[in-house]
Write an enzyme that holds these catalytic residues in place. Structure first.
Site, PDB file in Angstrom:
ATOM      1  N   HIS A 101       7.629  45.581  19.190  1.00  0.00           N
ATOM      2  CA  HIS A 101       6.870  46.827  19.009  1.00  0.00           C
ATOM      3  C   HIS A 101       5.408  46.559  18.657  1.00  0.00           C
ATOM      4  CE1 HIS A 101      10.931  49.042  18.160  1.00  0.00           C
ATOM      5  NE2 HIS A 101      10.744  48.788  19.428  1.00  0.00           N
ATOM      6  N   CYS A 143     -13.549  50.571  24.484  1.00  0.00           N
ATOM      7  CA  CYS A 143     -13.638  49.119  24.686  1.00  0.00           C
ATOM      8  C   CYS A 143     -15.031  48.738  25.221  1.00  0.00           C
ATOM      9  CB  CYS A 143     -12.561  48.694  25.679  1.00  0.00           C
ATOM     10  SG  CYS A 143     -12.630  46.957  26.138  1.00  0.00           S
ATOM     11  N   SER A 164      17.987  46.402  10.113  1.00  0.00           N
ATOM     12  CA  SER A 164      17.710  47.374  11.168  1.00  0.00           C
ATOM     13  C   SER A 164      18.861  48.363  11.234  1.00  0.00           C
ATOM     14  CB  SER A 164      17.562  46.672  12.516  1.00  0.00           C
ATOM     15  OG  SER A 164      17.443  47.645  13.537  1.00  0.00           O
TER      16      SER A 164
END
Ligand code: NAD
Ligand code: ZN
Length: 258
Positions: free
Chosen positions: A122, A155, A196
């Site tokens: 993630h 950016c 988890s």
């Protein structure tokens, strides 16, 4: 937690030659970072921002950066805890091929696990990156610009949007990490899922994949998970104490000679 349970886990670790450790938010709660689903967890305080909302809606973008810069994820000063250190010890003794993590807090790397052994499903919340060209950005200059202009600049290389380098809900999973995690899972003979709820897919598919490929599955979590019935060994306990005791048992049972 009983001594015999940690001793069973230590035995499984010593008998295995290629362990994969899979971690979720539960391994970092002892470092002061709240998980999502426990009482008092992140979701009881603020709703996650979906990827498409971040991209489409300047207000959501602003809210997302404000949360980050106000440190509301609790990650700013977090240090690795006993659980991370136990995992690092197993990696550095050559027992563990990879740590696959759903966490974004960088605490496995901070505890001494080499970067190339950590697979982040993630992403990572300790830096930002361009959504188009992947150029990495530190937060400090972005925060300065946010305070001055109320938004983070695009950016400087390609002009696209910059976002914290995590995978938000609705954002595609990172292809390279998914592939690496699959390879590591298929190649292991022991898969240990730690902290988890095993509810977030596709991440939670890895424990079952390991099991289907003949690996032994161990689940360590404070509360029951959906996959407990598939596990060789289930430990319902606190991660730091359980893993510290397990490491001590491993050393007693001759991990050094393994
Ligand atoms: P989760 O919140 O769904 O589940 C965490 C589990 O850990 C819970 O079942 C809880 O009972 C257990 N737990 C918490 N503290 C524990 C302890 N000290 N000992 C034993 N068990 C403990 O977390 P998840 O399954 O990882 O999924 C949530 C998603 O949220 C992940 O995808 C992750 O990306 C993200 N997240 C990451 C962080 C982080 O990086 N530290 C923090 C919050 C959320
Ligand atoms: Zn770019």
């Amino acid at each position: 937690m009983t001594v015999s349970t940690t001793s069973d886990l230590a035995k499984l670790i010593i008998q295995s030659s290629r362990v994969v450790i899979f971690t979720g938010a539960g391994i970092s709660t002892e470092s002061g970072i709240p998980d999502f689903r426990s009482p008092g967890g992140v979701w009881s305080k603020m709703k996650p921002i979906q990827f498409q909302d971040f991209v489409d809606d300047p207000k959501m973008r602003e809210e997302s950066w404000r949360r980050k810069f106000e440190g509301r994820d609790g990650m700013a000063n977090a240090q690795p805890n006993k659980g991370h250190l136990a995992v690092a010890e197993l990696v550095n003794r050559g027992k563990v091929s990879h740590v696959i993590t759903q966490n974004v807090d960088n605490l496995h790397q901070n505890s001494g696990v080499p970067d190339d052994k950590v697979i982040e499903l993630h992403g990572n919340a300790t830096y930002a990156k361009c959504l188009n060209c992947n150029r990495a950005y530190e937060f400090a200059p972005l925060e300065l610009a946010f305070q001055k202009q109320g938004e983070v600049p695009d950016c400087e290389h390609c002009g696209s949007m910059i976002k914290t380098a995590t995978i938000s809900f609705g954002q595609p999973m990172p292809e390279r990490e998914m592939l690496l995690a699959q390879q590591a899972t298929i190649a292991c003979d022991l898969f240990i899922a730690i902290g988890s709820s095993l509810l977030v897919y596709p991440a939670a598919s890895f424990p079952l994949k390991a099991k289907q490929n003949g690996a032994k599955l161990v689940i360590l979590n404070r509360e029951p998970t959906e996959l407990d019935a598939y596990a060789e060994l289930v430990i319902h306990g606190e991660i730091g104490p359980v893993l510290s005791q397990t490491i001590a048992q491993c050393l007693d049972q001759g991990l050094d000679q393994a």
